[in-house]
Design an enzyme around this catalytic site. Structure first.
Site, PDB file in Angstrom:
ATOM      1  N   GLU A   1      -0.649  12.759  -4.159  1.00 49.41           N
ATOM      2  CA  GLU A   1       0.487  11.867  -3.914  1.00 49.41           C
ATOM      3  C   GLU A   1       1.828  12.597  -3.948  1.00 49.41           C
ATOM      4  O   GLU A   1       2.752  12.242  -3.225  1.00 49.41           O
ATOM      5  CB  GLU A   1       0.485  10.713  -4.920  1.00 49.41           C
ATOM      6  CG  GLU A   1       0.567  11.181  -6.366  1.00 49.41           C
ATOM      7  CD  GLU A   1       0.529  10.043  -7.396  1.00 49.41           C
ATOM      8  OE1 GLU A   1       0.437   8.881  -6.993  1.00 49.41           O
ATOM      9  OE2 GLU A   1       0.591  10.346  -8.601  1.00 49.41           O
TER      10      GLU A   1
ATOM     11  N   HIS B   1      -5.826   5.960 -13.293  1.00 54.88           N
ATOM     12  CA  HIS B   1      -4.658   6.785 -12.961  1.00 54.88           C
ATOM     13  C   HIS B   1      -3.619   6.647 -14.070  1.00 54.88           C
ATOM     14  O   HIS B   1      -3.614   5.659 -14.800  1.00 54.88           O
ATOM     15  CB  HIS B   1      -4.081   6.395 -11.604  1.00 54.88           C
ATOM     16  CG  HIS B   1      -4.811   7.074 -10.492  1.00 54.88           C
ATOM     17  ND1 HIS B   1      -4.192   7.840  -9.528  1.00 54.88           N
ATOM     18  CD2 HIS B   1      -6.136   7.141 -10.224  1.00 54.88           C
ATOM     19  CE1 HIS B   1      -5.104   8.320  -8.704  1.00 54.88           C
ATOM     20  NE2 HIS B   1      -6.289   7.914  -9.099  1.00 54.88           N
TER      21      HIS B   1
ATOM     22  N   GLU C   1      -2.748  -2.100 -10.782  1.00 51.03           N
ATOM     23  CA  GLU C   1      -1.601  -1.332 -11.293  1.00 51.03           C
ATOM     24  C   GLU C   1      -0.965  -2.160 -12.398  1.00 51.03           C
ATOM     25  O   GLU C   1      -0.629  -3.328 -12.182  1.00 51.03           O
ATOM     26  CB  GLU C   1      -0.591  -1.070 -10.168  1.00 51.03           C
ATOM     27  CG  GLU C   1       0.713  -0.432 -10.623  1.00 51.03           C
ATOM     28  CD  GLU C   1       0.512   0.902 -11.332  1.00 51.03           C
ATOM     29  OE1 GLU C   1      -0.018   1.827 -10.710  1.00 51.03           O
ATOM     30  OE2 GLU C   1       0.865   0.997 -12.535  1.00 51.03           O
TER      31      GLU C   1
ATOM     32  N   HIS D   1      -8.269  -2.550  -7.291  1.00 52.48           N
ATOM     33  CA  HIS D   1      -7.094  -1.831  -7.796  1.00 52.48           C
ATOM     34  C   HIS D   1      -6.264  -2.708  -8.713  1.00 52.48           C
ATOM     35  O   HIS D   1      -5.969  -3.856  -8.374  1.00 52.48           O
ATOM     36  CB  HIS D   1      -6.215  -1.349  -6.632  1.00 52.48           C
ATOM     37  CG  HIS D   1      -5.048  -0.518  -7.102  1.00 52.48           C
ATOM     38  ND1 HIS D   1      -3.738  -0.896  -6.909  1.00 52.48           N
ATOM     39  CD2 HIS D   1      -5.010   0.648  -7.790  1.00 52.48           C
ATOM     40  CE1 HIS D   1      -2.943   0.031  -7.447  1.00 52.48           C
ATOM     41  NE2 HIS D   1      -3.691   0.974  -7.983  1.00 52.48           N
TER      42      HIS D   1
END
Ligand code: NOJ
Ligand code: CA
Length: 702
Positions: free
Chosen positions: A508, A483, A405, A403
């Site tokens: 979410e 995303h 971000e 991941h």
């Protein structure tokens, strides 16, 4: 004057008179240029047509008044009225004014290609096409149209040419493409607004078409006659995304997202635009049974992609959204070594391939929305031992899913990208979820959080940035799930490691969104966002109201609607998004999530109306089993589904997960029934869907 359908059989006319016409055209253009008069060569207006292989769709392209325009008829009726075409450049002015058709070439293609993974294995690419060269005597450009049975695509091509040798760069300041929709007041549209800092994460609006101001694509609409259409684009690379901007009622203009200096696209001679696409179908399921967008993308450029693997995952994720855990360090830190091992145990026990871990790397502390510049993509928090975790995963045959971000700070990400992907590669990570949360503010201004945002999420700079991460990852055998992405335009065909994206309001929002996703949201998504490609929606929440049924933030579905989402919302990677403890309490229903595959040899939308309900049947790739997912909006409904998609003569055990008699998303979301029945292709099943309910079925071949 534009000749109206269906008199124009212009191709043959064109072919016969081409040479003569060219001479006249050049003469007229020169005369007009010399005299300074506006060229009105109505007498010489040329119209060329191309029809779909089944003849239902007819496109005509005309150069009336020296201005190219097109229109589309479906079954003899206009669905796109005469609409302008053209591009405007800093260096060249307008390509599209005083340009006439100089030459046309035609082609017909009928071929089948294979998807390495997907909702169907074989895709038929069947169309008739024209490439019209338009010229003003000094410069040429092409407009290429493809007419398929399920819609059309067109694009502009500006070739390298003698008239452009002195121009190294071309800056596009506007695209003139229009989509003029007849009877906008009688047309229903489903759309999300194309304004603001762009993440596409909105609830859909259902209005008459004239009520749109700016809309993102895919923008889907239904005419008064019941024809369903959806406007989008295919193969968006090195160009700005197109937003639809309504001027006069019914006239939607392609509005290209600009760079911070106002230029829309920075390019050079020898470029082509993305395809502008219009899917056209007799009914709503017709939009879903279409491969138009994929067919307008380039074939796989990555060679052997057997390393790109569909599959299912769990992860340290929902706990953060519910506030039980934090991304950053501290007593509630989710991404610890021990918690990751616990998830790996759970994944191994129940057959999941991967464990996503968010919040493992330095930089989340404080307010991570603003931390884009301080994220490290190689430095783990001290309580996350990546060596130990990847070893543990190997011993359990479960992969760590990576991941990253960025909080929108793509420069910081780009600077670390090689090292970040190398680190993951070293630890056997083959899939990375990326994130580009960047909220608020306007271009080149300081946003509400004090961050300077220079380029839009969907401008050319970011289009290239997203693809750069995908191609860098591909070099290391890593797939990317973006995303807050740039919208999907079918690029998974060309880059099959772009395995999924978000790009819409996902699960979410049910944890913290105000309001959360409403019951019709997942009855609109298939007909809008999902036409573009797979979505990482992250279904499978079993504890539907963690703060109680009265809280605003809860999941507005029944439990079996969560199961139906695995079949309805296609993605080659699907998450079981809830906390493990909520699954072990309902192992009977969890069985469906364990069984459902994520790779299909065939997919058929068997029923649906946009915003009301939808039912999909899909066949497991490499196996004989079929699956069905059906869901409804806030209205309970009965649906009868003919099982004619099943293999004739074969018997199947239908394992049915359905709403119970008293199920209702609001008052009784956990009332469900699991039952079995032997069926064949000759049978029909009558499904009772509760308010915001759903049915999920595995047809196990006997
Ligand atoms: C937004 C993503 O959609 C979500 O899945 C993720 O957990 C957060 N960003 C944090 O990266
Ligand atoms: Ca998001």
């Amino acid at each position: 004057m534009t000749p109206s359908y269906p008199q124009t059989t212009a191709l043959s006319r064109h072919t016969q008179t081409k040479a003569k016409f060219n001479k006249q055209l050049i003469a007229l253009t020169c005369a007009a240029a010399l005299s300074g008069l506006v060229l009105t060569n109505t007498a010489h207006a040329k119209t060329v047509n191309v029809t779909s292989p089944d003849s239902h769709i007819d496109i005509s392209l005309s150069d009336d008044n020296g201005r190219p325009e097109y229109q589309i008829h479906f079954n003899g009726k206009p669905v796109i009225s005469p609409s302008k075409l053209g591009l405007v450049f800093v260096q060249l002015g307008e390509l599209g004014s005083e340009f006439t058709i100089k030459n046309v070439t035609r082609n017909s293609v009928d071929q089948t290609w294979q998807q390495p993974w997907g909702e169907r294995e074989n895709i038929r690419d069947h169309y008739n096409s024209i490439v019209a060269t338009l010229s003003n005597g000094k410069l040429d450009f092409d407009i290429e149209f493809k007419a398929f049975n399920d819609g059309i695509g067109f694009r502009y091509v500006v070739p390298k040419q003698a008239g452009l040798t002195s121009t190294a760069k071309l800056d596009i300041t506007d695209e003139l493409t229009e989509f003029v929709i007849p009877n906008p007041q009688l047309t229903t549209a489903w759309w999300i607004p194309g304004r603001g800092w762009n993440r596409y994460e909105y609830l859909y609006r259902t209005t008459t078409l004239d009520k749109i101001d700016r809309a993102h694509t895919p923008m889907t609409f239904r005419t008064a006659d019941g024809v369903h259409l959806s406007i989008h684009e295919a193969a968006l690379t090195d160009y700005a995304a197109m937003v639809l901007n309504q001027g006069r009622d019914g006239t939607l203009r392609a509005d290209l997202t600009p760079w911070s200096d106002g230029i829309r696209v920075k390019t050079q001679p020898g470029f082509s635009t993305p395809w502008r696409t219009i899917q056209i179908a007799n009914d709503a399921p017709g939009l879903l049974n279409s491969d138009l967008i994929l067919n307008l993308n380039e074939p796989n450029k990555l060679g052997d992609v057997s390393w790109v693997q569909p599959g299912k995952y769990v992860g340290i994720w929902w706990g953060m959204h519910l506030n039980e855990n934090t991304w950053g360090s501290g007593p509630k830190h989710g991404a610890t070594t021990s918690e990751t091992k616990r998830y790996m145990d759970f994944a191994a026990q129940y057959g999941f391939d991967g464990v996503l871990v968010e919040g493992w790397n330095e930089g989340w502390d404080g307010s991570w929305f603003h931390n884009g510049d301080v994220f490290s993509f190689t430095q783990a928090y001290p309580d996350f031992d990546i060596n130990a975790i990847s070893q543990y995963g190997k011993s359990k045959n479960v992969r760590l899913i990576g991941h990253h971000e960025t909080s929108g700070s793509v420069t910081n990400y780009r600077n670390q990208m090689s090292d970040a992907y190398d680190l993951y590669k070293k630890h056997g990570v083959t899939q990375v979820k990326t994130g580009y949360v960047a909220d608020g503010g306007d271009i080149n201004r300081v946003d509400e959080n004090g961050i300077i945002r220079h380029e839009w999420h969907d401008g050319q700079f970011m289009v290239n940035e997203y693809l750069h991460s995908v191609t860098e990852a591909a070099k290391r055998g890593i797939s990317i799930n973006t995303h807050e992405p740039i919208k999907d335009t079918g690029l998974r065909r060309t880059y099959p490691n772009w395995i999924a994206r978000e790009g819409a309001r996902g699960q979410e929002f049910n944890a913290w969104g105000s309001p959360p996703n409403n019951p019709e949201h997942t009855a609109i998504l298939p007909f809008t966002r999902m036409l573009a490609g797979p979505m990482d929606f992250t279904p499978g929440i079993f504890n539907l109201a963690p703060q109680g049924l009265d809280a605003e933030n809860r999941v507005q579905t029944t439990l079996t609607k969560q199961l139906a989402l695995y079949v309805v919302l296609y993605s080659p990677i699907q998450m079981a998004a809830d906390l493990p403890r909520n699954y072990v309490q309902r192992l009977d229903a969890f069985q469906f999530i364990q069984d459902v595959p994520t790779d299909w040899s065939d997919s058929i939308a068997v029923a649906g109306e946009v915003g009301d309900y939808v039912a999909f049947a899909r066949k497991q790739r490499g196996a004989e089993d079929w699956y069905l997912g059906a869901l409804t909006d806030e209205k309970p409904r009965k649906l009868t589904v003919k099982l004619e998609f099943l293999t004739p003569e074969k018997r199947y055990e239908a394992q049915i997960y359905r709403d119970g008699k008293n199920a209702d998303w609001l008052t009784n979301p956990y009332d469900y029934v699991i039952e079995t029945q032997v069926v064949t292709a000759k049978d029909s099943l009558s499904l009772s869907l509760a308010a915001s309910g759903g049915t999920a079925i595995r047809f196990k071949a006997l």
